[in-house]
Scaffold this motif. Structure first.
Motif, mmCIF file in Angstrom:
data_model
loop_
_atom_site.group_PDB
_atom_site.id
_atom_site.type_symbol
_atom_site.label_atom_id
_atom_site.label_comp_id
_atom_site.label_asym_id
_atom_site.label_seq_id
_atom_site.Cartn_x
_atom_site.Cartn_y
_atom_site.Cartn_z
ATOM 1 N N ALA A 1 49.962 41.900 61.532
ATOM 2 C CA ALA A 1 50.442 43.180 62.052
ATOM 3 C C ALA A 1 49.837 43.478 63.414
ATOM 4 N N SER A 2 48.577 43.131 63.588
ATOM 5 C CA SER A 2 47.885 43.382 64.852
ATOM 6 C C SER A 2 48.508 42.565 65.980
ATOM 7 N N LEU A 3 48.751 41.282 65.726
ATOM 8 C CA LEU A 3 49.360 40.428 66.752
ATOM 9 C C LEU A 3 50.778 40.874 67.068
ATOM 10 N N ALA A 4 51.485 41.316 66.031
ATOM 11 C CA ALA A 4 52.852 41.803 66.257
ATOM 12 C C ALA A 4 52.864 43.035 67.143
ATOM 13 N N ALA A 5 51.791 43.798 67.093
ATOM 14 C CA ALA A 5 51.666 44.993 67.936
ATOM 15 C C ALA A 5 51.045 44.667 69.289
ATOM 16 N N GLU A 6 50.907 43.348 69.575
ATOM 17 C CA GLU A 6 50.377 42.852 70.852
ATOM 18 C C GLU A 6 48.930 43.259 71.093
ATOM 19 N N ILE A 7 48.163 43.355 70.006
ATOM 20 C CA ILE A 7 46.709 43.558 70.118
ATOM 21 C C ILE A 7 46.073 42.199 70.400
ATOM 22 N N PRO A 8 45.149 42.084 71.372
ATOM 23 C CA PRO A 8 44.507 40.797 71.679
ATOM 24 C C PRO A 8 43.465 40.424 70.616
ATOM 25 N N HIS A 9 43.948 40.163 69.414
ATOM 26 C CA HIS A 9 43.081 39.953 68.256
ATOM 27 C C HIS A 9 42.680 38.474 68.178
ATOM 28 N N ALA A 10 41.390 38.190 68.285
ATOM 29 C CA ALA A 10 40.900 36.807 68.238
ATOM 30 C C ALA A 10 41.220 36.179 66.879
ATOM 31 N N HIS A 11 41.568 34.890 66.910
ATOM 32 C CA HIS A 11 41.823 34.149 65.660
ATOM 33 C C HIS A 11 41.691 32.659 65.966
ATOM 34 N N ALA A 12 40.447 32.233 66.175
ATOM 35 C CA ALA A 12 40.157 30.888 66.675
ATOM 36 C C ALA A 12 40.697 29.777 65.789
ATOM 37 N N CYS A 13 40.751 29.992 64.474
ATOM 38 C CA CYS A 13 41.213 28.944 63.559
ATOM 39 C C CYS A 13 42.706 29.046 63.303
ATOM 40 N N GLY A 14 43.383 29.933 64.017
ATOM 41 C CA GLY A 14 44.809 30.102 63.811
ATOM 42 C C GLY A 14 45.158 31.029 62.669
ATOM 43 N N LEU B 1 29.768 34.379 67.931
ATOM 44 C CA LEU B 1 30.463 33.851 66.762
ATOM 45 C C LEU B 1 30.093 32.395 66.531
ATOM 46 N N ASP B 2 30.042 31.619 67.617
ATOM 47 C CA ASP B 2 29.659 30.219 67.507
ATOM 48 C C ASP B 2 28.250 30.089 66.951
ATOM 49 N N HIS B 3 27.365 30.986 67.383
ATOM 50 C CA HIS B 3 25.992 31.005 66.861
ATOM 51 C C HIS B 3 25.985 31.294 65.374
ATOM 52 N N ASP B 4 26.803 32.245 64.928
ATOM 53 C CA ASP B 4 26.860 32.582 63.508
ATOM 54 C C ASP B 4 27.225 31.363 62.665
ATOM 55 N N GLY C 1 41.653 31.529 57.777
ATOM 56 C CA GLY C 1 40.479 31.836 56.956
ATOM 57 C C GLY C 1 39.380 30.810 57.062
ATOM 58 N N LYS C 2 39.319 30.074 58.181
ATOM 59 C CA LYS C 2 38.302 29.039 58.357
ATOM 60 C C LYS C 2 37.269 29.411 59.413
ATOM 61 N N CYS C 3 37.394 30.605 59.997
ATOM 62 C CA CYS C 3 36.393 31.119 60.923
ATOM 63 C C CYS C 3 36.320 32.620 60.693
ATOM 64 N N SER C 4 35.493 33.308 61.467
ATOM 65 C CA SER C 4 35.424 34.762 61.287
ATOM 66 C C SER C 4 35.751 35.508 62.573
ATOM 67 N N ASP D 1 30.874 45.086 52.046
ATOM 68 C CA ASP D 1 32.211 45.404 51.533
ATOM 69 C C ASP D 1 33.187 45.824 52.630
ATOM 70 N N THR D 2 32.665 46.371 53.724
ATOM 71 C CA THR D 2 33.540 46.897 54.767
ATOM 72 C C THR D 2 33.835 45.892 55.878
ATOM 73 N N MET D 3 33.269 44.689 55.797
ATOM 74 C CA MET D 3 33.576 43.656 56.781
ATOM 75 C C MET D 3 34.595 42.704 56.173
ATOM 76 N N ARG D 4 35.771 42.597 56.791
ATOM 77 C CA ARG D 4 36.853 41.802 56.224
ATOM 78 C C ARG D 4 37.441 40.846 57.267
ATOM 79 N N LEU D 5 38.034 39.753 56.785
ATOM 80 C CA LEU D 5 38.789 38.858 57.647
ATOM 81 C C LEU D 5 40.204 39.413 57.787
ATOM 82 N N ALA D 6 40.609 39.690 59.009
ATOM 83 C CA ALA D 6 41.934 40.275 59.231
ATOM 84 C C ALA D 6 43.041 39.322 58.806
ATOM 85 N N CYS D 7 42.800 38.008 58.921
ATOM 86 C CA CYS D 7 43.840 37.041 58.594
ATOM 87 C C CYS D 7 44.040 36.888 57.087
ATOM 88 N N GLN D 8 43.134 37.417 56.295
ATOM 89 C CA GLN D 8 43.217 37.271 54.847
ATOM 90 C C GLN D 8 43.458 38.596 54.123
#
Length: 301
Positions: free
Chosen positions: A25-38, A104-107, A41-44, A75-82
């Motif tokens: 939904a975020s990408l559809a609204a043209e929000i520059p939402h990071a999603h390195a793994c596409g 993120l890379d450090h994490d 659910g393989k990154c955060s 509980d309040t930290m979620r993966l947007a892609c999932q």
């Protein structure tokens, strides 16, 4: 059916279908939402903090469970892609620019470090330092000073550990210990008992120190209970688990006021409230604390 969702810090509001993930939904609204793994659910990189409506978020997927456990998500930290939502929700993107991506890379290089992203817990903080340390060690041999501190920290560290605490930081002759990690509900009692044991340990160390410096020492202690933020901080290769918050600052100020009161063991009201059925103070003092407004009641043990 569609629900209202708001994305911060973009401050954009739009509709999300119950079949869509937050990322879709975020990408559809043209929000520059990071999603390195596409968005698999393989990154955060797409993670979001749920500001409002966490009860409207669907249960974690298996992929999200694995990452949430590895990175210490609350509980309040979620993966947007999932994550799908079933009601009005407000979320905040966590990864906003190239510096965030570097973090993120450090994490992901430190997946075994729990609470790397920050978690709020109730804990009891104990600050301690050595009374008379500075005036004596300024005239002592450097080797003797280092040897004294290493011996002191070794034995005090064991004492803290014996009461389920953990030393988090050292600064000269002082250190900060935390009690309450791993959801330990008896942290205030354990911290106070550790303080009592530390004073006994110092008495046992004094004959050795007297032989080195020609005098005995006392350990000054300040204890406070409250909410702290735990998180892994520091540059790569020098990270440490840190406790951050006003509860930590207050414990430090309480320890420092021992000098003015000519006391050696002080606890806050919030700590006393948790141990009052087990511990009786010998005195209480109304004091001003450096860097804090108003007055505070501290209790002498």
């Amino acid at each position: 059916m569609k629900y209202d969702i708001k994305i911060l810090p973009d401050n954009e509001s739009f509709k999300i279908a119950k079949t869509e993930t937050i990322l879709e939904a975020s990408l559809a609204a043209e929000i520059p939402h990071a999603h390195a793994c596409g968005g698999n659910g393989k990154c955060s990189s797409c993670r979001v903090l749920v500001v409002e409506g966490v009860e409207n978020c669907a249960a974690r997927t298996e992929n999200e469970k694995i990452l949430a456990e590895s990175l210490g998500f609350g509980d309040t930290m979620r993966l947007a892609c999932q994550t799908k939502v079933l009601g009005p929700t407000v979320v905040k993107r966590a990864i906003l620019d190239d510096v965030d991506m570097e973090l993120l890379d450090h994490d992901f290089k430190n997946l075994d470090t729990k609470k790397s992203l920050g978690e709020e817990i109730e804990a009891t903080l104990l600050f301690a330092d050595i009374e008379g340390y500075t005036e004596v060690t300024e005239k002592a041999l450097p080797f003797d000073v280092v040897h004294m501190l290493n011996r002191y920290y070794l034995l005090m560290g064991k004492t803290v550990g014996n009461h389920q605490g953990q030393i988090m930081d050292y600064f000269g002759d002082g250190f900060l210990a935390i009690f309450g990690l791993n959801s330990n509900e008896n942290h205030a009692t354990q911290a106070v008992n550790a303080g009592i044991a530390m004073q006994k340990q110092m008495k046992r160390m004094n004959p050795y120190f007297n032989n080195l410096f020609g005098r005995n020492f006392k350990v000054r202690i300040g204890i406070n209970t409250g909410n702290v933020i735990l998180g892994s901080i520091g540059i790569e290769g020098m990270q440490k688990l840190a406790a951050i918050g006003d509860a930590v600052n207050l414990a430090s100020r309480i320890e420092a006021v021992n000098k003015a009161l000519h006391t050696t063991f002080l606890i806050s009201d919030s700590t006393l409230a948790k141990v009052k059925h087990e511990i009786t103070p010998i005195n209480s003092h109304s004091v001003a604390l450096k860097g804090k407004s108003g007055t505070y009641i501290v209790h002498e043990l």
